[in-house]
Design an enzyme around this catalytic site. Structure first.
Site, PDB file in Angstrom:
ATOM      1  N   HIS A   1    -112.443 -62.615 103.179  1.00  0.00           N
ATOM      2  CA  HIS A   1    -111.730 -62.030 104.309  1.00  0.00           C
ATOM      3  C   HIS A   1    -112.703 -61.175 105.121  1.00  0.00           C
ATOM      4  CE1 HIS A   1    -108.189 -63.351 102.182  1.00  0.00           C
ATOM      5  NE2 HIS A   1    -108.480 -62.560 101.167  1.00  0.00           N
TER       6      HIS A   1
ATOM      7  N   GLU B   1    -108.243 -55.974  99.297  1.00  0.00           N
ATOM      8  CA  GLU B   1    -107.162 -56.154  98.335  1.00  0.00           C
ATOM      9  C   GLU B   1    -107.614 -55.745  96.940  1.00  0.00           C
ATOM     10  OE1 GLU B   1    -106.616 -60.282  99.356  1.00  0.00           O
ATOM     11  OE2 GLU B   1    -107.743 -60.956  97.623  1.00  0.00           O
TER      12      GLU B   1
ATOM     13  N   HIS C   1    -114.347 -64.551  96.702  1.00  0.00           N
ATOM     14  CA  HIS C   1    -113.487 -64.540  95.521  1.00  0.00           C
ATOM     15  C   HIS C   1    -112.656 -65.822  95.398  1.00  0.00           C
ATOM     16  CE1 HIS C   1    -111.145 -62.819  98.878  1.00  0.00           C
ATOM     17  NE2 HIS C   1    -110.111 -63.424  98.334  1.00  0.00           N
TER      18      HIS C   1
ATOM     19  N   ARG D   1    -111.705 -70.034 104.285  1.00  0.00           N
ATOM     20  CA  ARG D   1    -111.857 -70.886 103.100  1.00  0.00           C
ATOM     21  C   ARG D   1    -113.251 -71.492 103.103  1.00  0.00           C
ATOM     22  NH1 ARG D   1    -108.107 -74.403 104.177  1.00  0.00           N
ATOM     23  NH2 ARG D   1    -106.426 -73.074 103.466  1.00  0.00           N
TER      24      ARG D   1
END
Length: 230
Positions: free
Chosen positions: A10, A27, A85, A105
């Site tokens: 991200h 996150e 990740h 992605r």
């Protein structure tokens, strides 16, 4: 998780604002349960650079530079924007995140859908968003104290505490100007406030509005995450 998810990253707030008029995404993951030898990918195993990493993608050898952690119940990881990740097969986790839907992605492990079509990749966008540094340990370490909050993550986007309760527990949120979210990760709990009761169990959450300052948490054995914004 029945199968591993794609490898992704991200962007940070600045890059996401520039490209998408959006926030980035930081996150954290709390491992609720994991099969034996279940794993996640998080960050790099050694410091690298854009050119070297691109070579591994082009040769379909993405794992060469990536850090792989075997996980167990209770493990916790901070995933700041820019940290590459992927969640592996057999991992059930709770995710707390900055509000954003921007995801790049990088690899979908060459998978195809039932019609034989591959999902879109965003490699060129991702390369400028990735943090290529490496850490010796990506796990968030914290004390697991009973019947009192243990801080896991404290960042500008959210604060997350861990609570292992073996008895009823009263909380007061007079010091917070924020809603508070509780997520049950083990057992069951009843929240009592203003002569009302709400019960939640594993995987369920409750949002306590900022106007409610005093809450009683009723249980004899449960583990919950407490999340709010400072």
């Amino acid at each position: 998780m029945l199968k591993k998810l794609s490898l992704q990253v991200h962007p940070n707030d600045i890059l996401a604002q520039k490209r998408h008029n959006s926030l980035g995404k930081t996150e954290m993951w709390y491992i609720v349960n994991a099969e034996k030898k279940a794993k996640i990918i998080i960050g790099f195993s050694e410091e690298t650079d854009k050119k070297s990493f691109l070579k591994t993608i082009e040769s379909r050898n993405e794992l060469e530079l990536l850090n792989v952690d075997f996980v167990k119940k209770g493990d916790t990881f901070l995933v700041p924007s820019g940290r590459i990740h992927a969640i592996g097969k057999g991992v059930l986790l709770a995710e707390i995140q900055e509000t954003s839907d921007v995801t790049y992605r990088i690899s979908d492990w060459n998978r195809r859908d039932v019609t034989g079509v591959k999902r879109d990749l965003h490699v060129n966008l991702a390369l400028d968003a990735i943090d290529y540094s490496a850490k010796s340990n990506y796990k968030a370490e914290y004390l697991k104290k009973k019947n009192r909050p243990s801080n896991i993550v404290d960042c500008k986007y959210f604060t997350t505490n861990f609570l292992h309760l073996t008895k009823n527990y009263n909380v007061n949120h007079e010091d917070k100007d924020s809603f508070v979210i509780y997520m049950c990760v083990e057992g069951t709990v009843v929240f009592e406030y203003k002569n009302q009761q709400e019960k939640i169990a594993l995987g369920e959450t409750i949002l306590i509005p900022a106007c409610i300052k005093s809450v009683a948490i009723l249980t004899d054995n449960a583990k919950i995450l407490e999340v709010y914004i400072k």
